[in-house]
Write a protein that holds these residues in place. Structure first.
Motif, PDB file in Angstrom:
ATOM      1  N   GLU A  47      -0.193   5.735 -12.529  1.00 25.54           N
ATOM      2  CA  GLU A  47      -1.131   5.344 -13.607  1.00 25.54           C
ATOM      3  C   GLU A  47      -0.647   5.569 -15.024  1.00 25.54           C
ATOM      4  N   ARG A  68      -0.018   8.620  -7.340  1.00 26.29           N
ATOM      5  CA  ARG A  68      -0.817   7.593  -8.027  1.00 26.29           C
ATOM      6  C   ARG A  68      -1.143   7.992  -9.519  1.00 26.29           C
ATOM      7  N   SER A 110       0.821  -1.256   0.124  1.00 22.02           N
ATOM      8  CA  SER A 110      -0.086   0.011  -0.126  1.00 22.02           C
ATOM      9  C   SER A 110       0.799   1.287   0.031  1.00 22.02           C
ATOM     10  N   TRP A 155       2.875  -2.553  -6.243  1.00 16.42           N
ATOM     11  CA  TRP A 155       1.860  -1.699  -5.710  1.00 16.42           C
ATOM     12  C   TRP A 155       1.047  -1.217  -6.940  1.00 16.42           C
ATOM     13  N   ILE A 156       1.438  -0.978  -8.066  1.00 14.03           N
ATOM     14  CA  ILE A 156       0.715  -0.575  -9.224  1.00 14.03           C
ATOM     15  C   ILE A 156      -0.232  -1.823  -9.796  1.00 14.03           C
ATOM     16  N   ASP A 157       0.511  -2.953  -9.808  1.00 18.39           N
ATOM     17  CA  ASP A 157      -0.279  -4.103 -10.286  1.00 18.39           C
ATOM     18  C   ASP A 157      -1.248  -4.536  -9.388  1.00 18.39           C
ATOM     19  N   GLU A 158      -1.165  -4.185  -8.099  1.00 19.26           N
ATOM     20  CA  GLU A 158      -2.211  -4.618  -7.002  1.00 19.26           C
ATOM     21  C   GLU A 158      -3.416  -3.514  -7.216  1.00 19.26           C
ATOM     22  N   GLY A 159      -3.285  -2.151  -7.987  1.00 14.29           N
ATOM     23  CA  GLY A 159      -4.188  -1.460  -7.874  1.00 14.29           C
ATOM     24  C   GLY A 159      -4.244   0.081  -7.030  1.00 14.29           C
ATOM     25  N   PHE A 160      -3.161   0.189  -6.739  1.00 19.75           N
ATOM     26  CA  PHE A 160      -2.656   1.587  -6.146  1.00 19.75           C
ATOM     27  C   PHE A 160      -3.402   1.626  -4.834  1.00 19.75           C
ATOM     28  N   LEU A 161      -3.261   0.683  -3.905  1.00 23.14           N
ATOM     29  CA  LEU A 161      -3.971   0.513  -2.562  1.00 23.14           C
ATOM     30  C   LEU A 161      -3.526   1.654  -1.693  1.00 23.14           C
TER      31      LEU A 161
END
Length: 119
Positions: free
Chosen positions: A76, A72, A36, A111-117
């Motif tokens: 992105e 983010r 995160s 972090w990017i691959d997991e969707g920017f938590l």
């Protein structure tokens, strides 16, 4: 005789102090924690980017990276990771002081691959 006792005691202390109180300390966790911004990425940015990418930016940095939303947004569009992956000396390589360790870059990519938590 005294030296033998002292040596035996030291060896005993050395090996006796190596214990395993919990097997969970020796194994990978069953459910890995997600990467995160707050737990992992914020500190990477603070240590390596905010010297220039503060608000307002300094030293020619074109944008700030001082908030989750700003980091983010750069992640992105692919610019954050692309700059980190460049080799030291390449144009637009970040940070300019030298490439980050691959493990750090991998953490940002995760972090990017997991969707920017965020948290």
């Amino acid at each position: 005789m005294r030296k033998e006792i002292l040596l035996s005691t030291l060896i005993g202390l050395l090996f006796g102090s190596c214990t395993n109180d919990s097997e969970s300390d020796l194994r990978e966790p069953d459910s890995p924690t997600a990467v995160s911004y707050e737990a992992n990425i914020k500190q990477i940015i603070a240590n390596n980017c905010l010297g220039c990418h503060r608000d307002p930016p300094v030293n020619g940095a074109p944008f700030p990276l001082n908030t989750f939303d700003r980091v983010r947004d750069r992640a992105e569009n692919g610019n954050l990771l692309a700059a980190m992956k460049r080799q030291t000396g390449e144009p637009a390589a970040m940070p300019p002081a030298g490439r980050l360790p691959q493990a750090t870059i991998d953490l940002v990519e995760e972090w990017i691959d997991e969707g920017f938590l965020e948290q």
